[in-house]
Design an enzyme around this catalytic site. Structure first.
Site, PDB file in Angstrom:
ATOM      1  N   GLU A  81      -7.219 -38.861  17.590  1.00 27.97           N
ATOM      2  CA  GLU A  81      -8.420 -38.763  16.766  1.00 27.97           C
ATOM      3  C   GLU A  81      -8.433 -39.955  15.818  1.00 27.97           C
ATOM      4  O   GLU A  81      -7.435 -40.249  15.161  1.00 27.97           O
ATOM      5  CB  GLU A  81      -8.444 -37.469  15.937  1.00 27.97           C
ATOM      6  CG  GLU A  81      -8.593 -36.198  16.746  1.00 27.97           C
ATOM      7  CD  GLU A  81      -8.621 -34.952  15.869  1.00 27.97           C
ATOM      8  OE1 GLU A  81      -8.948 -35.075  14.661  1.00 27.97           O
ATOM      9  OE2 GLU A  81      -8.312 -33.872  16.381  1.00 27.97           O
ATOM     10  N   GLU A 122      -2.932 -29.298  16.236  1.00 25.53           N
ATOM     11  CA  GLU A 122      -2.643 -28.893  14.863  1.00 25.53           C
ATOM     12  C   GLU A 122      -2.065 -27.478  14.791  1.00 25.53           C
ATOM     13  O   GLU A 122      -2.603 -26.578  14.162  1.00 25.53           O
ATOM     14  CB  GLU A 122      -3.907 -29.023  14.009  1.00 25.53           C
ATOM     15  CG  GLU A 122      -4.299 -30.477  13.837  1.00 25.53           C
ATOM     16  CD  GLU A 122      -5.593 -30.681  13.081  1.00 25.53           C
ATOM     17  OE1 GLU A 122      -5.673 -31.619  12.282  1.00 25.53           O
ATOM     18  OE2 GLU A 122      -6.535 -29.893  13.303  1.00 25.53           O
TER      19      GLU A 122
END
Length: 954
Positions: A485, A415
């Site tokens: 994820e 991220e």
């Protein structure tokens, strides 16, 4: 005219990675070179700012005797000095890169040490720091060695010329905030300190410096090729393979390959003029071929988990046994892969992954998530001034961990948006190590990566990706897909894992994924049980979003981990009770089934009446076989529910599990249960205060049940409310489907019950009500019809929705209170909790528990503890049979009290036990960060009828 002077603390805000440290190298333990651990008790002084104190504490002779003491490895905020801070992605300081606040907690650490008497006088020495958050400046005996950033990465300094036999003074100044903090915005606690090992290493003359073990495997020939490149010339020996070659030379021999399922390691040795280093060599080849991730010629399926390093008292300062406990738990729950979110772990963890067998995505210590709040403007990964720091972090990860066969992917970080710096990292990694693939989730166009990776893609999109109907660039469509994820394990859940796994196993392109995440990051707290974000007075925090693991802070497996174990089990067991056969399928990628023993058992009404061994061939990966079961026991009772259960167990002890450890299981019915029947032969009668029907009494005015035989029952009525789970409440960016909030909006937590009629008929007591929330027109017309045969009592509940219901119901059933209850027995799903989309691990059988043991101790209290598919239960002197099967929960507090609690310690057990018998429950899903329940798991407001037969236990 104004100017800014250069000060001694400018390095804190310098975007450079540091100065003075040695080049990164492989992590290893020498066989014969001395080492001295500097872990232990250090003197400590905390200052409010980076420049509050001068550097005199680093000088020999400085008296730090009055300072406090802290343990190293450790975090000072977990040792009584300041407080931890939790944010998911927001920076807890103003975003003005590379500047940081003047209020910058700074910890000065001092350790005085003597060299052992046998410390060699020749050669050099290296001082190694394995992890310091977030910026450190180091002195030895008054000489400054340098400073560094990169919290979860190693840094070494040459110190041989500075050492003396006794009274060495090691001084380390650690700043909580630095320019490096902008690169470390991971979803975790901000915890400053020296949290990994500090070690002094002797480096003999002619010692090993850095080396790279290249150990490939040719799946066609069955041969492995070994070459060890070394900075210092030497020889490499592997006795089991008769290998004895010079460094830099290759040798090819027949080998057993390494995989996560069969982690074959060969003991070797690298010997130079001055040192001998043990090697643990695993032969394996990782390639991208035919659009798939292949290891040793076979496409693999990741059944993984994201793992932060965590301990509820020590934070990220983990010892070896805690790391081993994690790995053993993973192996025993069928996991085969770990993504080291979002930084390289302690190097000993990778040794364990090599030894026990886990695929690893090794992730760089990089995240800049907070820049999303300004549309990624000024993001360091797209600013060339920061590129040297990014490359330094990539190099320190790759060089440290390059000799671990378990590492099959390098990940650029997490991220951090996109940018030139990430491209530079990918190019450097590809150039340095072509034997592994590169991962980065944020690169959706796959410019820099070898795999298309996503987070929390919904089931329907995952299926489109599996079918290559997802669009995107041509390059992306030709790459394999993983969910780095998914299945957000926050609180009760995650739901929908079985549905994901079905997709993964249906489409070759889908190569599995990694649950978020391994452990709840609760901090042990004397008043709160476990603390989470906001419990330390943080101005900015993200609450219990830090508690989203498959295991609780004390490392007890959650129901989510038990569910995941079942969903990803490596043996498929499906049966047909009618013809008495079971189909066994090997779902391993490499291993056959020779390590497993199979057992059958036959249950009558949930009780095993006969069991035995089942002969199953040692199927190769992907193979299936139909195996005949024995004839059912001759004395199996007619008119009963019967079923087979087949289990796959470890046939003998392994490195990670004992003999008879259960790996997989399957159940399949033979005969269905007869539904409970109660003839309506008894007639209700009434006195001035009570109505009597069979063994029961009711309030004459309200028709409310009061007793069944000698058992007091109170407050029985329809119930639709559950204490919303974290997944019910959803994530803040999912505005239209956050049903926990919508349920509150529409008042489902404060339903009002209107009595319309109490009717005594010839064979039934009928109570008509309307259940509805204030302020809205919607409601549930509810009829309770009671009948009895004189001994048993049957309650039939009929529910008809009224108005325009735009939301599903949390639950639908009845709730009542028992004055006392402790032991619970039931025939149904167990032993743990289950909900509509978390039922895979719910095994049908007879179970027992205490009321207290039924509770699942989520860090933030919420709906929990339901048992599914219950045929009958006994509690508090009552026997309850369902038509159809039902869910039950039993608690020593009300749902309202559970809903109001923020920590476990907010719940005070009472004498009254509140029992819910549910016809339906809404699914759980994963909406705390991912998708909500799939439509088939919605509990819609629709007409329903269900019955319970109640009687006093004899």
């Amino acid at each position: 005219m104004s100017f800014r002077t250069t000060t001694a603390i400018d390095y804190v805000e310098d975007v450079a990675p540091g100065s003075g440290a040695l080049p990164p190298r492989a992590w290893y333990a020498s066989s014969d070179a001395k080492s001295l651990s500097l872990n232990g008790t250090w003197r400590f002084r905390l200052s409010p700012t980076a420049g509050a104190e001068d550097d005199s504490f680093a000088e020999p002779g400085y008296d730090a005797g009055a300072w406090a003491e802290v343990a190293v490895p450790g975090h000072w905020v977990l040792q009584g000095h300041g407080s931890p801070i939790y944010t998911n992605h927001l920076y807890p300081f103003p975003v003005d890169p590379p500047r940081v606040p003047t209020e910058n907690p700074t910890g000065d650490h001092v350790r005085v040490f003597d060299l052992p008497d046998d410390w060699p006088s020749d050669g050099g020495a290296v001082l190694r720091f394995d992890g310091v958050e977030s910026c450190a400046r180091v002195w030895l005996n008054g000489t400054e060695l340098g400073e560094f950033k990169g919290s979860r990465l190693p840094h070494e300094f040459a110190v041989g010329q500075l050492l003396k036999p006794a009274g060495n003074v090691l001084a380390v100044r650690v700043h909580q905030w630095s320019a490096g903090s902008y690169l470390e915005d991971q979803d975790q606690w901000w915890l400053p300190g020296i949290f990994r090992d500090v070690t002094l290493l002797h480096r003999p003359t002619g010692s090993v410096r850095d080396f790279f073990v290249h150990a490939s495997y040719d799946h066609v020939t069955g041969e492995g090729t070994l070459r060890v490149d070394s900075d210092v010339e030497g020889r490499v020996t592997v006795p089991a393979l008769d290998i004895d070659v010079a460094t830099g030379e290759s040798m090819t021999v027949a080998v057993e390959p390494w995989s996560a399922e069969t982690p074959r390691l060969y003991d070797g040795r690298l010997v130079t003029e001055g040192e001998s280093v043990p090697l643990r060599i695993g032969f394996r080849t990782v390639v991208l071929e035919d659009g798939l991730i292949k290891v040793n010629g076979k496409a693999i399926l990741f059944k993984g988990v994201n793992r932060h390093e965590w301990h509820p008292e020590k934070g990220r300062a983990l010892d070896l046994e805690t790391m081993r406990e994690d790995v053993l738990l993973m192996k025993r729950h069928n996991l085969n892969a770990v993504r080291t979110s979002h930084y390289p772990p302690h190097p000993a963890f990778l040794d364990l992954c090599d030894e026990y067998g886990l695929w690893v995505i090794d992730e760089c210590d990089l995240e800049t998530h907070g820049f999303v709040e300004q549309s990624w403007r000024d993001n360091p990964v797209d600013d060339e001034r920061w590129t040297p720091a990014l490359l330094d972090r990539a190099a320190r990860m790759v060089e440290r961990d390059k000799n671990h066969p378990s590492v099959v992917f390098w990940s650029l970080g997490n991220e951090a948006g996109t940018g030139r710096g990430l491209t530079a990292m990918a190019e450097w990694i590809h150039g340095r190590d072509s034997s592994r693939l590169v991962h980065y989730e944020g690169d959706w166009n796959c410019r820099d990566t070898d795999v298309y990776s996503r987070m929390y893609a919904f089931h329907d999109e995952v299926e489109k990706i599996g079918r290559k109907l997802d669009g995107g660039t041509r390059k992306r469509r030709e790459l394999p897909f993983i969910q780095c994820e998914y299945g957000h394990a926050m609180g009760n859940g995650p739901g929908g894992l079985a549905d994901y796994q079905k997709l993964f196993e249906s489409y070759d392109r889908l190569q599995g994924g990694f649950i978020w995440e391994w452990i709840d990051h609760g901090i042990k707290h004397p008043e709160l049980g476990y603390a989470y974000g906001g419990d330390f007075g943080e101005e900015l925090h993200d609450g219990n979003f830090v508690c989203d693991g498959l295991i609780f802070p004390d490392r007890t497996p959650s129901p989510g981990l038990v569910e995941y174990k079942k969903v990803i089990e490596p043996v498929g067991i499906e049966g047909d009770g009618a013809d008495g056969t079971v189909r066994v399928t090997n779902k391993y990628d490499f291993a056959d089934l020779s390590a497993l023993a199979f057992e059958w058992s036959y249950q009558v009404d949930g009780e095993t009446v006969e069991a035995g061994a089942l002969s199953v061939p040692a199927l190769a990966p992907g193979e299936s076989a139909d195996v005949k079961l024995p004839e059912p026991p001759a004395d199996a009772r007619g008119g009963s529910e019967t079923q087979w259960t087949v289990r796959a167990l470890l046939a003998s002890d392994t490195a990670w599990g004992p003999k008879d450890h259960e790996v997989a299981w399957g159940q399949f019915p033979v005969s269905a249960r007869p539904l409970p029947a109660v003839a309506a032969t008894d007639r209700p009668t009434a006195s001035e205060e009570l109505i009597y029907l069979g063994p029961a009494s009711f309030d004459a005015r309200t028709g409310t049940l009061k007793t069944i035989g000698g058992v007091d029952v109170s407050a029985l009525r329809l119930d639709v409310w559950r204490a919303p789970t974290d997944n019910d409440d959803g994530a803040e960016w999912q505005t239209d489907t956050r049903y926990g909030m919508l349920w509150r909006k529409y008042g489902l937590h404060r339903m009002q019950h209107r009595l319309d009629a109490v009717e005594l008929g010839d064979d039934a007591l009928t109570v008509r009500t309307r259940v509805a929330p204030a302020a809205w027109e919607v409601g549930l017309s509810t009829v309770y019809r009671w009948t009895s045969d004189g001994t048993k009592l049957r309650l039939t509940v009929s529910v008809a929705p009224e108005g325009d219901w735009t939301v599903p119901l949390p639950r639908l059933g009845i709730r009542f209170a028992l004055a006392q209850a402790d032991r619970v027995k039931w025939f149904g799903g167990g032993p743990g909790e289950a909900y509509p989309d978390t039922k895979s691990a719910s095994m049908l059988g007879r179970w027992h528990s205490t009321v207290d043991e039924l509770q699942t101790p989520y860090v933030r209290p919420q709906e929990n503890g339901a048992r599914a598919d219950v045929r009958w239960m006994e509690i508090g002197g009552l026997r309850i049979e369902g038509d159809p099967e039902f869910w039950f929960t039993a608690r020593r507090w009300t749902t309202e009290q559970l809903d109001a609690a923020r920590h476990r310690t907010d719940l005070t057990p009472g004498d009254t036990v509140w029992v819910n018998l549910d016809h339906g429950q809404h699914g759980i899903g994963s909406q705390s960060c991912g998708p909500g329940p799939l439509p088939q798991y919605f509990l819609r407001a629709e007409p329903a009828e269900f019955s319970f037969v109640l009687s006093e236990v004899n």
